[in-house]
Design a protein around this motif. Structure first.
Motif, mmCIF file in Angstrom:
data_model
loop_
_atom_site.group_PDB
_atom_site.id
_atom_site.type_symbol
_atom_site.label_atom_id
_atom_site.label_comp_id
_atom_site.label_asym_id
_atom_site.label_seq_id
_atom_site.Cartn_x
_atom_site.Cartn_y
_atom_site.Cartn_z
ATOM 1 N N ALA A 99 0.761 -1.172 -0.033
ATOM 2 C CA ALA A 99 -0.010 -0.179 0.128
ATOM 3 C C ALA A 99 0.972 1.176 -0.032
ATOM 4 N N TRP A 100 0.497 2.323 -0.543
ATOM 5 C CA TRP A 100 1.208 3.483 -0.565
ATOM 6 C C TRP A 100 0.203 4.705 -0.561
ATOM 7 N N ILE A 101 0.515 6.088 -0.131
ATOM 8 C CA ILE A 101 -0.123 7.180 -0.112
ATOM 9 C C ILE A 101 0.843 8.051 -0.655
ATOM 10 N N LEU A 102 0.503 8.826 -1.704
ATOM 11 C CA LEU A 102 1.613 9.848 -2.188
ATOM 12 C C LEU A 102 0.676 11.272 -2.471
ATOM 13 N N PRO A 103 1.331 12.517 -2.074
ATOM 14 C CA PRO A 103 0.848 13.474 -2.430
ATOM 15 C C PRO A 103 0.828 13.931 -3.744
ATOM 16 N N GLN A 104 -0.248 14.392 -4.369
ATOM 17 C CA GLN A 104 -0.473 14.798 -5.975
ATOM 18 C C GLN A 104 -0.214 16.239 -6.076
ATOM 19 N N PRO A 105 0.524 16.927 -6.604
ATOM 20 C CA PRO A 105 1.672 16.346 -7.514
ATOM 21 C C PRO A 105 2.548 15.629 -6.520
ATOM 22 N N THR A 106 3.266 14.664 -6.636
ATOM 23 C CA THR A 106 4.285 14.039 -5.816
ATOM 24 C C THR A 106 5.358 15.089 -5.491
ATOM 25 N N THR B 269 -4.710 17.079 -2.540
ATOM 26 C CA THR B 269 -4.652 15.708 -3.151
ATOM 27 C C THR B 269 -3.750 14.626 -3.098
ATOM 28 N N ALA B 270 -4.149 13.534 -2.494
ATOM 29 C CA ALA B 270 -3.202 12.436 -2.326
ATOM 30 C C ALA B 270 -3.621 11.125 -2.950
ATOM 31 N N GLN B 271 -2.889 10.335 -3.611
ATOM 32 C CA GLN B 271 -3.266 9.056 -4.221
ATOM 33 C C GLN B 271 -3.127 7.706 -3.265
ATOM 34 N N LEU B 272 -4.104 7.134 -2.989
ATOM 35 C CA LEU B 272 -4.037 6.064 -2.236
ATOM 36 C C LEU B 272 -3.809 4.746 -3.280
ATOM 37 N N GLY B 273 -2.833 3.892 -2.930
ATOM 38 C CA GLY B 273 -2.789 2.677 -3.980
ATOM 39 C C GLY B 273 -2.585 1.510 -3.219
ATOM 40 N N SER C 165 -3.975 8.371 6.553
ATOM 41 C CA SER C 165 -3.485 7.246 6.907
ATOM 42 C C SER C 165 -4.527 5.884 6.594
ATOM 43 N N ALA C 166 -3.985 4.786 6.193
ATOM 44 C CA ALA C 166 -4.782 3.717 5.546
ATOM 45 C C ALA C 166 -4.204 2.337 5.865
ATOM 46 N N THR C 167 -5.265 1.460 6.229
ATOM 47 C CA THR C 167 -4.704 0.320 6.750
ATOM 48 C C THR C 167 -5.463 -1.063 5.542
ATOM 49 N N VAL C 168 -4.819 -1.898 5.323
ATOM 50 C CA VAL C 168 -5.296 -2.868 4.337
ATOM 51 C C VAL C 168 -5.347 -4.335 5.161
ATOM 52 N N ALA C 169 -6.389 -4.980 4.933
ATOM 53 C CA ALA C 169 -6.584 -6.493 5.346
ATOM 54 C C ALA C 169 -7.399 -7.267 4.355
ATOM 55 N N ILE C 170 -7.338 -8.333 4.415
ATOM 56 C CA ILE C 170 -8.310 -9.272 3.721
ATOM 57 C C ILE C 170 -9.687 -9.212 4.239
ATOM 58 N N ALA C 171 -10.442 -8.800 3.532
ATOM 59 C CA ALA C 171 -11.968 -8.685 3.980
ATOM 60 C C ALA C 171 -12.375 -9.881 4.712
ATOM 61 N N SER C 172 -12.058 -11.071 4.557
ATOM 62 C CA SER C 172 -12.529 -12.206 5.637
ATOM 63 C C SER C 172 -11.655 -12.209 6.936
ATOM 64 N N HIS C 173 -10.699 -11.534 6.901
ATOM 65 C CA HIS C 173 -9.942 -11.428 8.348
ATOM 66 C C HIS C 173 -9.820 -10.072 8.716
ATOM 67 N N PRO C 174 -10.742 -9.341 8.574
ATOM 68 C CA PRO C 174 -10.579 -7.812 9.033
ATOM 69 C C PRO C 174 -9.751 -7.197 10.043
ATOM 70 N N LEU D 204 -2.570 -6.496 7.215
ATOM 71 C CA LEU D 204 -1.522 -6.736 5.997
ATOM 72 C C LEU D 204 -0.424 -5.512 5.845
ATOM 73 N N ASP D 205 -1.091 -4.452 6.045
ATOM 74 C CA ASP D 205 -0.134 -2.910 5.685
ATOM 75 C C ASP D 205 -0.694 -1.979 6.292
ATOM 76 N N ARG D 206 -0.037 -1.095 6.598
ATOM 77 C CA ARG D 206 -0.270 0.227 7.059
ATOM 78 C C ARG D 206 0.540 1.327 6.559
ATOM 79 N N VAL D 207 -0.149 2.595 5.925
ATOM 80 C CA VAL D 207 0.565 3.530 5.252
ATOM 81 C C VAL D 207 0.253 4.969 6.066
ATOM 82 N N ASP D 208 0.839 5.950 6.206
ATOM 83 C CA ASP D 208 0.734 7.244 6.565
ATOM 84 C C ASP D 208 1.337 8.462 5.640
#
Length: 101
Positions: free
Chosen positions: A13-20, A27-31, A79-88, A92-96
């Motif tokens: 996972a990533w978060i980047l300011p836009q423009p970088t 604006t930021a891009q979450l990926g 900030s963002a966190t990512v998990a598999i939906a069946s195991h919330p 799996l990843d955290r980005v700030d």
């Protein structure tokens, strides 16, 4: 194949300011990229500043990535966190994207 079964499985996972490079951009891009070895439904929780958390579910094939624009006030942390939906509860990843100092 044995090479496929022995490779590392992960979610990126990533978060980047836009423009970088502009830490005060509105604006930021979450990926997110799925490298788990299988198609997965991912649960993505995003928090902008001190506001509440928004939640998305995204279905990604192995090797597929997803991006999404995020609006924010100038310099506001994201900030963002990512998990598999069946195991919330298993993150799996955290980005700030922190507030500039």
């Amino acid at each position: 194949t044995s090479a496929e079964s022995s490779r590392e499985h992960f979610v990126q996972a990533w978060i980047l300011p836009q423009p970088t490079g502009n830490v005060y951009s509105t604006t930021a891009q979450l990926g997110v990229r799925n490298e788990e070895g299988n198609a997965e439904v991912l649960l993505i929780r995003v928090k902008v500043g001190s506001s509440g958390t928004s939640t998305r579910t995204v279905d990604l094939r192995d090797g597929q990535e997803w991006t999404h624009p995020v609006s924010r006030n100038p310099g506001q942390p994201v900030s963002a966190t990512v998990a598999i939906a069946s195991h919330p509860s298993s993150i799996l990843d955290r980005v700030d994207l922190t507030k500039p100092s």
